[in-house]
Scaffold this motif. Structure first.
Motif, PDB file in Angstrom:
ATOM      1  N   LEU A  75      33.093  56.587  11.178  1.00 36.21           N
ATOM      2  CA  LEU A  75      31.936  56.395  10.305  1.00 36.21           C
ATOM      3  C   LEU A  75      31.097  57.663  10.205  1.00 36.21           C
ATOM      4  O   LEU A  75      30.491  57.935   9.171  1.00 36.21           O
ATOM      5  CB  LEU A  75      31.062  55.248  10.828  1.00 36.21           C
ATOM      6  CG  LEU A  75      31.767  53.953  11.229  1.00 36.21           C
ATOM      7  CD1 LEU A  75      30.740  52.947  11.729  1.00 36.21           C
ATOM      8  CD2 LEU A  75      32.550  53.381  10.064  1.00 36.21           C
ATOM      9  N   GLN A  76      31.078  58.432  11.290  1.00 34.94           N
ATOM     10  CA  GLN A  76      30.175  59.576  11.367  1.00 34.94           C
ATOM     11  C   GLN A  76      30.508  60.659  10.352  1.00 34.94           C
ATOM     12  O   GLN A  76      29.620  61.395   9.900  1.00 34.94           O
ATOM     13  CB  GLN A  76      30.205  60.163  12.785  1.00 34.94           C
ATOM     14  CG  GLN A  76      28.996  61.021  13.119  1.00 34.94           C
ATOM     15  CD  GLN A  76      27.697  60.234  13.069  1.00 34.94           C
ATOM     16  OE1 GLN A  76      27.574  59.174  13.671  1.00 34.94           O
ATOM     17  NE2 GLN A  76      26.725  60.745  12.322  1.00 34.94           N
ATOM     18  N   VAL A  77      31.772  60.761   9.968  1.00 38.66           N
ATOM     19  CA  VAL A  77      32.172  61.790   8.999  1.00 38.66           C
ATOM     20  C   VAL A  77      31.377  61.656   7.711  1.00 38.66           C
ATOM     21  O   VAL A  77      30.785  62.628   7.210  1.00 38.66           O
ATOM     22  CB  VAL A  77      33.687  61.697   8.706  1.00 38.66           C
ATOM     23  CG1 VAL A  77      34.071  62.655   7.588  1.00 38.66           C
ATOM     24  CG2 VAL A  77      34.487  62.000   9.959  1.00 38.66           C
ATOM     25  N   CYS A 117      25.515  57.070  14.508  1.00 32.48           N
ATOM     26  CA  CYS A 117      25.698  55.622  14.388  1.00 32.48           C
ATOM     27  C   CYS A 117      26.180  55.007  15.691  1.00 32.48           C
ATOM     28  O   CYS A 117      26.804  55.664  16.529  1.00 32.48           O
ATOM     29  CB  CYS A 117      26.683  55.296  13.269  1.00 32.48           C
ATOM     30  SG  CYS A 117      28.383  55.789  13.604  1.00 32.48           S
ATOM     31  N   HIS A 118      25.878  53.723  15.838  1.00 32.38           N
ATOM     32  CA  HIS A 118      26.326  52.942  16.987  1.00 32.38           C
ATOM     33  C   HIS A 118      26.887  51.617  16.479  1.00 32.38           C
ATOM     34  O   HIS A 118      26.262  50.943  15.652  1.00 32.38           O
ATOM     35  CB  HIS A 118      25.180  52.684  17.963  1.00 32.38           C
ATOM     36  CG  HIS A 118      24.545  53.937  18.491  1.00 32.38           C
ATOM     37  ND1 HIS A 118      25.104  54.691  19.496  1.00 32.38           N
ATOM     38  CD2 HIS A 118      23.407  54.580  18.123  1.00 32.38           C
ATOM     39  CE1 HIS A 118      24.335  55.735  19.744  1.00 32.38           C
ATOM     40  NE2 HIS A 118      23.295  55.694  18.922  1.00 32.38           N
ATOM     41  N   ILE A 119      28.071  51.253  16.935  1.00 36.38           N
ATOM     42  CA  ILE A 119      28.676  49.961  16.597  1.00 36.38           C
ATOM     43  C   ILE A 119      28.341  48.975  17.710  1.00 36.38           C
ATOM     44  O   ILE A 119      28.657  49.207  18.877  1.00 36.38           O
ATOM     45  CB  ILE A 119      30.202  50.083  16.431  1.00 36.38           C
ATOM     46  CG1 ILE A 119      30.548  51.034  15.281  1.00 36.38           C
ATOM     47  CG2 ILE A 119      30.821  48.706  16.175  1.00 36.38           C
ATOM     48  CD1 ILE A 119      32.032  51.298  15.109  1.00 36.38           C
ATOM     49  N   TYR A 120      27.687  47.875  17.353  1.00 38.19           N
ATOM     50  CA  TYR A 120      27.208  46.923  18.346  1.00 38.19           C
ATOM     51  C   TYR A 120      28.083  45.672  18.449  1.00 38.19           C
ATOM     52  O   TYR A 120      27.995  44.937  19.433  1.00 38.19           O
ATOM     53  CB  TYR A 120      25.773  46.501  18.021  1.00 38.19           C
ATOM     54  CG  TYR A 120      24.760  47.590  18.268  1.00 38.19           C
ATOM     55  CD1 TYR A 120      24.093  47.694  19.481  1.00 38.19           C
ATOM     56  CD2 TYR A 120      24.481  48.535  17.283  1.00 38.19           C
ATOM     57  CE1 TYR A 120      23.168  48.704  19.713  1.00 38.19           C
ATOM     58  CE2 TYR A 120      23.561  49.555  17.501  1.00 38.19           C
ATOM     59  CZ  TYR A 120      22.905  49.628  18.722  1.00 38.19           C
ATOM     60  OH  TYR A 120      22.001  50.645  18.944  1.00 38.19           O
ATOM     61  N   VAL A 133      26.846  53.595   3.335  1.00 38.11           N
ATOM     62  CA  VAL A 133      27.820  54.638   3.635  1.00 38.11           C
ATOM     63  C   VAL A 133      28.653  54.273   4.858  1.00 38.11           C
ATOM     64  O   VAL A 133      29.870  54.503   4.891  1.00 38.11           O
ATOM     65  CB  VAL A 133      27.106  55.994   3.831  1.00 38.11           C
ATOM     66  CG1 VAL A 133      28.074  57.053   4.341  1.00 38.11           C
ATOM     67  CG2 VAL A 133      26.481  56.459   2.507  1.00 38.11           C
ATOM     68  N   ALA A 134      28.023  53.688   5.867  1.00 36.42           N
ATOM     69  CA  ALA A 134      28.757  53.263   7.062  1.00 36.42           C
ATOM     70  C   ALA A 134      29.771  52.178   6.709  1.00 36.42           C
ATOM     71  O   ALA A 134      30.941  52.244   7.102  1.00 36.42           O
ATOM     72  CB  ALA A 134      27.786  52.762   8.127  1.00 36.42           C
ATOM     73  N   ALA A 135      29.332  51.168   5.946  1.00 38.14           N
ATOM     74  CA  ALA A 135      30.241  50.097   5.539  1.00 38.14           C
ATOM     75  C   ALA A 135      31.322  50.635   4.609  1.00 38.14           C
ATOM     76  O   ALA A 135      32.490  50.217   4.676  1.00 38.14           O
ATOM     77  CB  ALA A 135      29.459  48.986   4.847  1.00 38.14           C
ATOM     78  N   GLY A 136      30.953  51.580   3.737  1.00 39.60           N
ATOM     79  CA  GLY A 136      31.928  52.168   2.830  1.00 39.60           C
ATOM     80  C   GLY A 136      33.005  52.945   3.559  1.00 39.60           C
ATOM     81  O   GLY A 136      34.158  52.987   3.115  1.00 39.60           O
ATOM     82  N   ALA A 137      32.643  53.560   4.697  1.00 40.41           N
ATOM     83  CA  ALA A 137      33.641  54.284   5.491  1.00 40.41           C
ATOM     84  C   ALA A 137      34.692  53.317   6.038  1.00 40.41           C
ATOM     85  O   ALA A 137      35.886  53.647   6.100  1.00 40.41           O
ATOM     86  CB  ALA A 137      32.958  55.026   6.632  1.00 40.41           C
ATOM     87  N   VAL A 138      34.256  52.116   6.429  1.00 38.50           N
ATOM     88  CA  VAL A 138      35.202  51.089   6.876  1.00 38.50           C
ATOM     89  C   VAL A 138      36.111  50.682   5.714  1.00 38.50           C
ATOM     90  O   VAL A 138      37.337  50.598   5.860  1.00 38.50           O
ATOM     91  CB  VAL A 138      34.459  49.856   7.415  1.00 38.50           C
ATOM     92  CG1 VAL A 138      35.456  48.798   7.893  1.00 38.50           C
ATOM     93  CG2 VAL A 138      33.509  50.234   8.542  1.00 38.50           C
ATOM     94  N   ALA A 139      35.504  50.455   4.547  1.00 34.18           N
ATOM     95  CA  ALA A 139      36.270  50.042   3.375  1.00 34.18           C
ATOM     96  C   ALA A 139      37.270  51.112   2.957  1.00 34.18           C
ATOM     97  O   ALA A 139      38.434  50.809   2.625  1.00 34.18           O
ATOM     98  CB  ALA A 139      35.319  49.728   2.219  1.00 34.18           C
TER      99      ALA A 139
END
Length: 439
Positions: free
Chosen positions: A92-94, A116-119, A186-192
């Motif tokens: 995600l950080q990229v 970012c941190h994934i919880y 952007v974080a969710a988009g990186a997963v997608a």
């Protein structure tokens, strides 16, 4: 003519002997998220929750963003992510690093690492299928910079309309109207993007094609060979070095004057699965437009030939079909932009999104205070002289969220039973090794 309006009370209305149910409602009561409403005189009161609206996108891959510019932090919750997808905070950080402030002299000088941190939702490096919660803390906050703006509305900003709608607002940094909200997208988009790439080889690339009056000529960038390295080769994110320098100079010219300019981001999507999009209200281009125009500062959306296509005749505009060497139906041209009838046809999707000049500027402007007095305002704080360089990863993320949601919808509706091989192609079924997913 007799009125057709019924004299019966509407469902849940107060009866004449119940004048005080809401009559004694205090202002403090409005802060409660729960109202007790009786749906009939005989029924017992039901407890109904008032749910927050406007912060969630998607039906199958469902993303909710949270947080404000100068609060404790921002982030998202992703629900519906498939299980067994390899995922780490580094993935995600990229994109978060591409979006973060303080990257160069032509972006806001606010210093945030946006770490970012994934919880939740990830165990032993793989998604579990449960909701993924991602958060980024705010660390470089300067609420005092907004003292004047807490009393006066910034011209063309959301300050006034938030007050008009809600009767209150977060004055520090613009709250939810701030571009810091897009961290969650952007974080969710990186997963997608990771899922789309693994599943179908889908690539989403955006770049700056206009900054103020500097316009990248059509066709100068080869969309078939464009790479991320080319986009990231300069601070304005224009893949052509010559025009990149011109754009940077244009932004610098207004930056030193405390002013701002707008621009255009072009986005392409290669290797798009066919069949994405659901007519009639959920056409693919309509969903893309909604996602793109929900980004801060957006003012226009085009896909394919866009408005330029209105100058052509049908014979000039139509994309003629042909059979390629692999026996697939293709189009010789792509003025449709990879979408026909609201459904992806497998060709490269391309679109353009227009962004206005940043509304918060360091020049004197006429405005009105919250107590309705005319005044002048010179906005302080740290703001982008042009939003388009940092908007590039935001656009990519928004497009990815649309495509992954539509891919899951297509899989659920049209791949449940055997396909019609005369017309349909199966959605790609990658092996575990190809996708990087393991059991």
């Amino acid at each position: 003519m007799a009125s057709s309006l019924s004299t019966k009370p509407f469902l849940g209305a107060l009866s004449s002997d119940e004048p005080s149910r809401f009559g004694s409602l205090r202002h403090s009561d409005l802060r409660s998220a729960v109202l007790r409403i009786s749906t009939s005189r005989q029924s017992r009161p039901r407890t109904l929750e008032i749910k927050a609206v406007g912060s969630t996108y998607g039906n199958y891959f469902r993303v909710t963003t949270f947080g404000e510019s100068h609060g404790g932090g921002v982030g998202c919750v992703v629900d519906g992510c498939p299980p067994r997808v390899p995922l780490s905070e580094a993935d995600l950080q990229v994109d978060l690093d591409r979006r973060r402030p303080g990257q160069s002299r032509i972006t806001t000088p606010r210093k945030e690492t946006d770490t970012c941190h994934i919880y939740s939702g990830v165990a032993e490096g793989f998604t579990t299928g449960s909701p993924i919660m991602i958060k980024v803390p705010n660390t470089d906050q300067r609420g005092k910079d907004y003292s004047e703006m807490s009393m006066a509305y910034r011209p063309s900003h959301a300050d006034a309309t938030y007050d008009f709608k809600y009767g209150t607002r977060s004055v520090e940094g613009g709250g939810r109207s701030s571009a810091r909200e897009t961290i969650g997208r952007v974080a969710a988009g990186a997963v997608a993007k990771k899922i789309l790439k693994a599943y179908a080889g889908t690539e989403i690339l955006a770049y700056v094609s206009q900054a103020h009056k500097i316009v990248l000529p059509e066709g100068l960038v080869d969309h078939e060979t464009l790479t991320l390295d080319q986009v990231e080769s300069n601070i304005v994110r224009c893949p052509d070095p010559e025009y990149a320098e011109k754009m940077i100079a244009a932004i610098d010219a207004v930056r030193v004057r405390g002013d701002s300019v707008g621009g255009v981001v072009t986005c392409i999507v290669r290797n798009v699965p066919r069949g994405l999009g659901s007519p009639v209200f959920d056409k693919l281009e309509a969903e893309l437009a909604k996602a793109a125009l929900s980004l801060p500062a957006t003012k226009g959306f085009e896909f394919g030939s866009g408005f330029a296509g209105t100058f052509l005749t049908g014979s000039e505009h139509n994309d003629e079909f042909f059979m390629d060497e692999h026996g697939r139906v293709r189009t010789r041209t792509n003025r449709s932009g990879g979408i026909q009838g609201g459904i992806s046809n497998g060709e490269t999707i391309h679109m353009r999104i227009a962004f206005k000049p940043t509304s918060t500027i360091g020049r004197k402007q006429h405005t009105v205070t919250r107590d309705k007095k005319e005044t002048e305002l010179i906005a302080r704080g740290r703001h982008d002289p042009c939003v388009v360089p940092r908007a590039v990863p935001m656009v990519e993320a928004s497009v990815a969220l649309v495509l992954i949601d539509q891919l899951l919808a297509q899989y659920a509706q049209c791949q449940l039973f055997p396909i019609n091989p005369e017309f349909q192609e199966p959605l790609q079924q990658p092996t575990l090794e190809q996708s990087g997913i393991s059991l």
